[in-house]
Design a protein around this motif. Sequence first.
Motif, PDB file in Angstrom:
ATOM      1  N   ASN A 126      38.010  52.680  34.875  1.00  0.00           N
ATOM      2  CA  ASN A 126      37.592  51.370  34.846  1.00  0.00           C
ATOM      3  C   ASN A 126      36.136  51.835  35.081  1.00  0.00           C
ATOM      4  N   ILE A 154      34.110  53.017  32.164  1.00  0.00           N
ATOM      5  CA  ILE A 154      34.121  52.319  31.315  1.00  0.00           C
ATOM      6  C   ILE A 154      32.738  51.312  31.532  1.00  0.00           C
ATOM      7  N   ALA A 161      32.092  48.069  28.895  1.00  0.00           N
ATOM      8  CA  ALA A 161      32.830  46.955  29.547  1.00  0.00           C
ATOM      9  C   ALA A 161      32.407  45.950  28.669  1.00  0.00           C
ATOM     10  N   LYS A 162      33.239  44.702  28.460  1.00  0.00           N
ATOM     11  CA  LYS A 162      33.027  43.570  27.956  1.00  0.00           C
ATOM     12  C   LYS A 162      32.446  42.354  28.806  1.00  0.00           C
ATOM     13  N   ALA A 163      33.024  42.720  30.248  1.00  0.00           N
ATOM     14  CA  ALA A 163      32.838  41.610  31.191  1.00  0.00           C
ATOM     15  C   ALA A 163      32.719  42.355  32.497  1.00  0.00           C
ATOM     16  N   ILE A 164      32.410  41.990  33.485  1.00  0.00           N
ATOM     17  CA  ILE A 164      32.569  42.258  35.059  1.00  0.00           C
ATOM     18  C   ILE A 164      32.563  41.099  35.668  1.00  0.00           C
ATOM     19  N   ARG A 165      33.866  41.478  36.771  1.00  0.00           N
ATOM     20  CA  ARG A 165      34.032  40.172  37.605  1.00  0.00           C
ATOM     21  C   ARG A 165      33.210  40.170  38.932  1.00  0.00           C
ATOM     22  N   THR A 190      34.128  42.400  41.563  1.00  0.00           N
ATOM     23  CA  THR A 190      33.829  43.903  41.409  1.00  0.00           C
ATOM     24  C   THR A 190      32.400  43.869  41.797  1.00  0.00           C
ATOM     25  N   GLU A 227      39.678  41.895  25.185  1.00  0.00           N
ATOM     26  CA  GLU A 227      38.203  41.810  26.114  1.00  0.00           C
ATOM     27  C   GLU A 227      38.926  41.715  27.761  1.00  0.00           C
ATOM     28  N   GLU A 228      40.082  41.259  27.948  1.00  0.00           N
ATOM     29  CA  GLU A 228      40.244  41.166  29.104  1.00  0.00           C
ATOM     30  C   GLU A 228      40.790  42.644  29.757  1.00  0.00           C
ATOM     31  N   LEU A 275      39.042  44.878  28.998  1.00  0.00           N
ATOM     32  CA  LEU A 275      37.821  45.610  29.129  1.00  0.00           C
ATOM     33  C   LEU A 275      37.033  44.921  30.200  1.00  0.00           C
ATOM     34  N   THR A 276      37.748  44.156  30.902  1.00  0.00           N
ATOM     35  CA  THR A 276      36.922  43.150  31.900  1.00  0.00           C
ATOM     36  C   THR A 276      37.167  44.177  33.189  1.00  0.00           C
ATOM     37  N   ILE A 277      36.077  44.674  33.992  1.00  0.00           N
ATOM     38  CA  ILE A 277      36.210  45.212  34.988  1.00  0.00           C
ATOM     39  C   ILE A 277      35.965  44.542  36.509  1.00  0.00           C
TER      40      ILE A 277
END
Lengths: 68, 150
Positions: A31, A34, A40-44, A47, B145-146, B148-150
Amino acid sequence: MAIIVNLDVMLAKRKMSLTELSVQVGITMANLSILKSGKAKAIRFSTLDEICRVLECQPADILEYKEA
Amino acid sequence: MKNKSSQFYLKTLIITSVLVGVAFGLVAAYRMQSALVLLMFLGVGAPALAIAVLLYRLAATLGTKEIISRDNLMRVQRIRFVLLTALVVKAVIVMMVGIGNLASIISILMIFFSAFFSSWELLIGILIIHILAKVFEGAIILKEEEALTI
């Protein structure tokens, strides 16, 4: 994408390896790779919070906006 | 557990439908003893069988995480394609039968389109499958997409 992830720059500044960050943040190497490669499409927020805590930096140090 | 039982019921329903359909088709074809009628039964039966196979494969993934996957989306799109092909083939057959009495191209096309749109059950089926395929595609994109959400 116009958002660039500067994780490798911050890692170099802190002289930390990706493996070390992975262990300290608690995210798998896959991860983190990525995220580093910009796939990556999004980051929390959680994180981002962990990465900023470990690297002692601001979110803006990791994420950058560049017009495409 | 609930998914597993519904998976079992769906599989049983599909297999039973196929067996009953094949049995009735064979009996009807044997009684009529005409090559044209047999061809018509094959024309209806072959797409129905293809759809049954695709539905069975879809039902097989019901209890697993693979339910929302590109493979299943392809199956749904194939069902839509088979239905559309069946509709076009039906309209073309009706048009070919009617060609003998007609001279103008407009009249022939009128027969084609009237056969096409008079099969409203098939059209509604295609429309529903098309909308479901779009919803399914959206779900897959969200899932990817989920992932690839880190």
